[in-house]
Design a protein around this motif. Structure first.
Motif, PDB file in Angstrom:
ATOM      1  N   VAL A   6     -67.939 -50.924  59.134  1.00 17.99           N
ATOM      2  CA  VAL A   6     -67.113 -51.145  57.936  1.00 17.99           C
ATOM      3  C   VAL A   6     -65.637 -50.965  58.281  1.00 17.99           C
ATOM      4  N   TYR A   7     -65.318 -49.939  59.061  1.00 17.80           N
ATOM      5  CA  TYR A   7     -63.933 -49.686  59.458  1.00 17.80           C
ATOM      6  C   TYR A   7     -63.387 -50.849  60.275  1.00 17.80           C
ATOM      7  N   ARG A   8     -64.184 -51.329  61.245  1.00 24.18           N
ATOM      8  CA  ARG A   8     -63.757 -52.479  62.047  1.00 24.18           C
ATOM      9  C   ARG A   8     -63.497 -53.699  61.173  1.00 24.18           C
ATOM     10  N   VAL A  11     -60.189 -53.179  59.359  1.00 25.37           N
ATOM     11  CA  VAL A  11     -59.048 -53.304  60.266  1.00 25.37           C
ATOM     12  C   VAL A  11     -58.847 -54.763  60.660  1.00 25.37           C
ATOM     13  N   ASN A  12     -59.933 -55.455  60.974  1.00 24.51           N
ATOM     14  CA  ASN A  12     -59.814 -56.871  61.347  1.00 24.51           C
ATOM     15  C   ASN A  12     -59.259 -57.708  60.192  1.00 24.51           C
ATOM     16  N   SER A  13     -59.707 -57.423  58.987  1.00 23.67           N
ATOM     17  CA  SER A  13     -59.191 -58.192  57.849  1.00 23.67           C
ATOM     18  C   SER A  13     -57.718 -57.882  57.607  1.00 23.67           C
ATOM     19  N   LYS A  14     -57.302 -56.618  57.813  1.00 21.53           N
ATOM     20  CA  LYS A  14     -55.884 -56.265  57.662  1.00 21.53           C
ATOM     21  C   LYS A  14     -55.036 -56.953  58.730  1.00 21.53           C
ATOM     22  N   ILE A  15     -55.551 -57.041  59.955  1.00 20.88           N
ATOM     23  CA  ILE A  15     -54.798 -57.697  61.028  1.00 20.88           C
ATOM     24  C   ILE A  15     -54.661 -59.177  60.733  1.00 20.88           C
ATOM     25  N   THR A  17     -54.871 -60.764  57.809  1.00 18.62           N
ATOM     26  CA  THR A  17     -54.043 -61.042  56.631  1.00 18.62           C
ATOM     27  C   THR A  17     -52.603 -60.581  56.799  1.00 18.62           C
ATOM     28  N   GLY A  18     -52.314 -59.811  57.854  1.00 18.91           N
ATOM     29  CA  GLY A  18     -50.947 -59.368  58.096  1.00 18.91           C
ATOM     30  C   GLY A  18     -50.592 -58.089  57.383  1.00 18.91           C
ATOM     31  N   GLU A  19     -51.536 -57.382  56.832  1.00 19.83           N
ATOM     32  CA  GLU A  19     -51.251 -56.135  56.120  1.00 19.83           C
ATOM     33  C   GLU A  19     -51.157 -54.938  57.056  1.00 19.83           C
ATOM     34  N   ALA A  20     -51.651 -55.080  58.282  1.00 15.99           N
ATOM     35  CA  ALA A  20     -51.620 -53.944  59.220  1.00 15.99           C
ATOM     36  C   ALA A  20     -50.189 -53.714  59.683  1.00 15.99           C
ATOM     37  N   VAL A  21     -49.799 -52.478  59.676  1.00 14.72           N
ATOM     38  CA  VAL A  21     -48.469 -52.109  60.137  1.00 14.72           C
ATOM     39  C   VAL A  21     -48.512 -52.092  61.666  1.00 14.72           C
ATOM     40  N   ILE A  22     -47.466 -52.581  62.278  1.00 19.60           N
ATOM     41  CA  ILE A  22     -47.417 -52.662  63.734  1.00 19.60           C
ATOM     42  C   ILE A  22     -47.518 -51.276  64.361  1.00 19.60           C
ATOM     43  N   VAL A  23     -47.063 -50.250  63.657  1.00 17.85           N
ATOM     44  CA  VAL A  23     -47.149 -48.882  64.167  1.00 17.85           C
ATOM     45  C   VAL A  23     -48.616 -48.473  64.332  1.00 17.85           C
ATOM     46  N   ASP A  24     -49.468 -48.900  63.386  1.00 18.36           N
ATOM     47  CA  ASP A  24     -50.895 -48.599  63.497  1.00 18.36           C
ATOM     48  C   ASP A  24     -51.473 -49.186  64.777  1.00 18.36           C
ATOM     49  N   LEU A  25     -51.090 -50.391  65.086  1.00 16.01           N
ATOM     50  CA  LEU A  25     -51.618 -51.043  66.273  1.00 16.01           C
ATOM     51  C   LEU A  25     -51.018 -50.481  67.561  1.00 16.01           C
TER      52      LEU A  25
END
Length: 114
Positions: A6-8, A11-15, A17-25
């Motif tokens: 579920v977490y993966r 995270v994949n959907s956030k990446i 869609t562009g919602e993931a913050v670059i700091v997280d990555l």
């Protein structure tokens, strides 16, 4: 469902869609990868230690280095080689190397042909 799955998926959907913050990555991915190495090492050494404690009879003990060097077969091999090649065989290489070093002229910026 598995929590990691579920977490993966999140995270994949956030990446995507562009919602993931670059700091997280930038900080999260190297941390996860380095912890994977630590977990692998812990599992490897745990299995290794458990194997040593549970099956000590499966361990093969090696000879100590001092007994390997002083064995009579080594002395026999050395005496055979000395009889075959002569006593001067051991010094031949160093003498030729020293003579070659002394006779070879050095290449200098003033004398590039030698």
């Amino acid at each position: 469902m598995d929590a990691l799955y579920v977490y993966r998926k999140i995270v994949n959907s956030k990446i995507i869609t562009g919602e993931a913050v670059i700091v997280d990555l930038v900080f999260g991915l190297p941390l996860v990868l380095s912890l994977a190495v630590v977990v692998y090492a812990m599992i490897y050494w745990s299995i290794k230690v458990a194997f040593i404690y549970l099956l000590p009879q499966a361990m093969v003990q090696l000879q100590e280095a001092s007994t390997l060097v002083d064995s009579p077969t080594d002395e026999h091999e050395i005496s055979t080689l000395e009889a075959q090649h002569g006593q001067a065989y051991w010094q031949k290489h160093t003498l030729n190397t020293d003579a070659a070093l002394n006779s070879t002229p050095l290449k200098t910026p003033n004398n590039p042909t030698s």
